[in-house]
Enzyme design. Sequence first.
Site, PDB file in Angstrom:
ATOM      1  N   ASP A  16      40.444  39.966  39.975  1.00 15.73           N
ATOM      2  CA  ASP A  16      39.136  40.621  39.855  1.00 15.73           C
ATOM      3  C   ASP A  16      38.275  40.199  38.647  1.00 15.73           C
ATOM      4  O   ASP A  16      37.698  41.061  37.974  1.00 15.73           O
ATOM      5  CB  ASP A  16      39.311  42.143  39.838  1.00 15.73           C
ATOM      6  N   LYS A 114      39.935  42.804  48.683  1.00 13.37           N
ATOM      7  CA  LYS A 114      40.669  44.060  48.833  1.00 13.37           C
ATOM      8  C   LYS A 114      39.743  45.250  48.627  1.00 13.37           C
ATOM      9  O   LYS A 114      38.704  45.123  47.986  1.00 13.37           O
ATOM     10  CB  LYS A 114      41.835  44.114  47.852  1.00 13.37           C
ATOM     11  N   CYS A 159      44.101  47.200  38.430  1.00  8.77           N
ATOM     12  CA  CYS A 159      44.424  46.213  39.472  1.00  8.77           C
ATOM     13  C   CYS A 159      45.473  45.188  39.046  1.00  8.77           C
ATOM     14  O   CYS A 159      46.290  44.778  39.871  1.00  8.77           O
ATOM     15  CB  CYS A 159      43.142  45.558  39.965  1.00  8.77           C
TER      16      CYS A 159
HETATM   17  C1  VGL Z   1      39.514  48.084  39.520  1.00  4.39           C
HETATM   18  C2  VGL Z   1      38.902  50.274  39.332  1.00  4.39           C
HETATM   19  C3  VGL Z   1      38.330  50.252  40.580  1.00  4.39           C
HETATM   20  C4  VGL Z   1      40.174  46.883  38.899  1.00  4.39           C
HETATM   21  C5  VGL Z   1      38.953  48.028  40.774  1.00  4.39           C
HETATM   22  O1  VGL Z   1      39.859  45.735  39.273  1.00  4.39           O
HETATM   23  O2  VGL Z   1      41.030  47.090  38.004  1.00  4.39           O
HETATM   24  N1  VGL Z   1      39.495  49.201  38.811  1.00  4.39           N
HETATM   25  N2  VGL Z   1      38.358  49.129  41.303  1.00  4.39           N
END
Ligand code: VGL
Length: 216
Positions: A16, A114, A159
């Site tokens: 991410d 995702k 994540c």
């Molecule tokens: C994430 C919170 C919500 C992350 C993704 O990438 O850690 N955190 N969605």
Amino acid sequence: MKRLKVHPNCALIVVDVQNDFLPGGALAVPEGDAVVEPVNSLMHCFDLVVLTADWHPADHESFAANHPGKKPFESVRLNGVEQVLWPAHCIAGSSGALFSDALNASCAALIVRKGMRKTCDSYSAFVEADRKTRTGLAGWLREREVEEVYVCGLALDFCVSATAFDAAEAGFQTTVVLDACRAINSDAQSLRELADAWHQAGIRTMSCSEVREKLA
Ligand code: VGL
Ligand code: ZN
């Protein structure tokens, strides 16, 4: 340029590294941009690089705005699972969902998206929050004969951590590359508890330079 020896049974999973998690983004992780350089430098050590992308529909139920009366960082129960509510982030196709321009995304063999289903979040790149729906990543890695994975990116305490736990559970030797990650909650106590939980699960931690030394 010196050609580094590449390890065929190892994969790097970059979690991410998207604009919304960088400074100025909708769900900015403190110092999130500091992971880009170390992540880019790690990529050279790996034959296989997988990128993950949080990729939500605008009506996703992990967004506080989709729960009248709720604010970001409160939680609700979603299908029997505790769900933290976030500011809207990483909406599919938006600029916030794009990888950082500075990330060397072109070397990725696979991009796993995702959190695409409205009713279910997915911190992990392997299994969604319902703990049933699998993304296919474990099977993909096994077909590529991967035995070991190194996980880095954002956010360490959501994540990255969830992805590392599920990698270990799927049977991969798993390492979190700490200095190529940043956390949403980065106080010493939270980080210590996280590290204890990883070690209990057989997950190792290393620095980028340790990874480079090991794989060189
Ligand atoms: C994430 C919170 C919500 C992350 C993704 O990438 O850690 N955190 N969605
Ligand atoms: Zn998300």
